[in-house]
Enzyme design. Structure first.
Site, PDB file in Angstrom:
ATOM      1  N   LYS A  35      20.585 -12.656  17.241  1.00 27.68           N
ATOM      2  CA  LYS A  35      20.044 -11.498  16.525  1.00 27.68           C
ATOM      3  C   LYS A  35      18.695 -11.084  17.129  1.00 27.68           C
ATOM      4  O   LYS A  35      18.095 -11.854  17.904  1.00 27.68           O
ATOM      5  CB  LYS A  35      19.883 -11.845  15.040  1.00 27.68           C
ATOM      6  N   ARG A 130      17.886 -16.417  -1.186  1.00 24.50           N
ATOM      7  CA  ARG A 130      17.765 -15.167  -0.454  1.00 24.50           C
ATOM      8  C   ARG A 130      19.148 -14.502  -0.505  1.00 24.50           C
ATOM      9  O   ARG A 130      19.351 -13.609  -1.292  1.00 24.50           O
ATOM     10  CB  ARG A 130      17.295 -15.464   0.980  1.00 24.50           C
ATOM     11  N   TYR A 255     -14.101  -4.782  22.978  1.00 24.89           N
ATOM     12  CA  TYR A 255     -14.316  -4.019  21.740  1.00 24.89           C
ATOM     13  C   TYR A 255     -15.113  -4.825  20.728  1.00 24.89           C
ATOM     14  O   TYR A 255     -14.846  -6.018  20.532  1.00 24.89           O
ATOM     15  CB  TYR A 255     -12.971  -3.653  21.102  1.00 24.89           C
ATOM     16  N   MET A 303      -5.145  -3.117  23.521  1.00 28.07           N
ATOM     17  CA  MET A 303      -3.756  -2.679  23.647  1.00 28.07           C
ATOM     18  C   MET A 303      -3.181  -3.011  25.029  1.00 28.07           C
ATOM     19  O   MET A 303      -2.031  -3.421  25.157  1.00 28.07           O
ATOM     20  CB  MET A 303      -3.665  -1.172  23.390  1.00 28.07           C
TER      21      MET A 303
END
Ligand SMILES: *Cc1c(COP(=O)(O)O)cnc(C)c1O
Length: 375
Positions: A35, A130, A255, A303
């Site tokens: 998955k 669940r 930053y 980023m």
């Protein structure tokens, strides 16, 4: 020059890890869990490499369709089943087995006039709370599905363990006992074990294993790495230095300026960031390998870039290889530093990262020669 950030997927490691699961439970069959794009590794190459598994498990129909579109005909199980009559038809058409975990799905099976019947796994909730039928409803679900026309062949039983990664947690044994008691009268193949169950709870092995994270070479246990379990990491995340800066004592880097150079020193800038899936919460000191040598991250992860303290790697130059995780630097260690789990890091690699599939482990230096695949 294009961006250097790349993920190398080592297929021989995937196959090794599958073999390891077989060694741990030689009498069980294996449903390889692929998955979430095979935990971020690429579902199609993963299924091809793991063709020796007895079946594949995915979370949803779209993932099964992707496998079929690649021309692969292996057995597939939809772990969450289907959500509508339309999906049920499609699942049957492309030859998937389905999990039935609640009354809605049971009703879908009973109402269906399918051309092709399908194999059904009844999911029982033995304590995770669940998905799954409550313990007391397992037998009724079994009886009703036994006569549903859309069901082919013998029904199978499944449950999922909530705490198998905590080897001293008594809940696992309670779940195993509750599942056994609730299904005692039913003769059927059973599946219980995820990776942690396979590695730590022989009593959970049953007829079918459902390994996920261990196939990718990662330990499900806190404080351990894949190597401790005899596994080989499958993904290497790497990039290169795109700049080397000389900073003076007292100058702040990145930053927010939260990290300040304690002395005159060199800083390397590597082309990787949260835009690639490197965790933004990795703190100062998180290790990376520059030319194979450990160097600590300094300043905030941005980023597109991270900054690295090069005091321990005085020869480092622009274009030198930087490894973020892989065989020499366990992803588990980076996950721990960043306050998350390796599952999340592996699944979180973004579109921008170039994926390369290799047969054997190759050093980043060999990257240019490997065949690159799109995702
Ligand atoms: C994801 C999943 C697994 C695999 O879990 P790992 O911890 O990755 O081994 C097994 N069974 C079910 C139902 C799952 O959803």
């Amino acid at each position: 020059m294009s961006r250097a950030a790349g993920a190398i997927i080592n297929l021989s490691a995937l196959r090794h890890n599958l073999k390891r699961a077989r060694e741990l439970a030689p009498h069980a069959r294996i449903m390889a869990v692929v998955k979430a794009n095979a935990y971020g590794h690429g579902i199609v190459p993963a299924v091809r490499a793991l063709a020796g598994a007895d079946a594949f498990a995915v979370a949803c129909l779209d993932e099964a369709v992707e496998i079929r579109h690649a021309g692969l005909a292996h057995p597939i199980v939809l772990l969450e089943g289907v959500f509508s009559a339309l999906e049920l038809d499609e699942a049957a058409r492309i030859g998937c087995d389905v999990v039935v975990h609640d009354a809605h799905q049971l009703a879908l099976m009973e109402a269906s006039r399918l051309q092709h019947a399908l194999t059904v796994w009844i999911k029982v909730d033995s304590g995770m709370h669940r998905l799954g039928f409550p313990l007391g409803e397992a037998c009724t679900a079994w009886q009703r599905l036994s006569t549903a026309r859309a069901v082919r062949g013998p029904l199978r039983l499944m449950t999922h363990l909530a705490c198998a990664d905590e080897t001293a947690n008594p809940r696992t044994q309670l779940q195993l006992e509750a599942f056994a008691a609730a299904t005692a009268g039913i003769s059927a193949e059973r599946s219980i074990a995820n990776s942690a169950g396979i590695l730590a709870w022989p009593g959970s092995h049953a007829d079918w294993l459902r390994p996920g994270i261990l196939l990718y070479g990662v330990s499900p246990f806190a404080g351990r790495s894949g190597r401790d379990e005899g596994l080989l990491p499958v993904m290497t995340l790497c990039t290169t230095l795109i700049a080397v800066q000389q900073v003076q004592k007292g100058e702040a880097v990145g930053y927010g300026g939260g990290w300040v150079a304690p002395e005159d020193m060199r800083i390397g800038i590597a082309a990787i960031g949260y835009g690639d899936g490197y965790p933004r919460h990795a703190p100062n000191g998180t290790p990376v390998l520059v030319n194979g040598i450990r160097a600590p991250l300094v300043g905030r992860v941005a980023m597109d870039m991270i900054s690295v303290d090069l005091r321990g790697v005085p020869q480092a130059r622009v274009h030198d290889p930087v490894l973020l995780w892989g065989a020499e630097l366990p992803v588990e260690e980076i996950a721990r530093a960043a306050g998350t789990i390796a599952y999340e890091l592996l699944c979180g690699i973004t579109q921008r990262v170039k994926f390369s599939v290799v047969e054997e482990n190759q050093a980043p230096a060999a990257l240019s020669s490997v065949h690159s695949i799109g995702r």
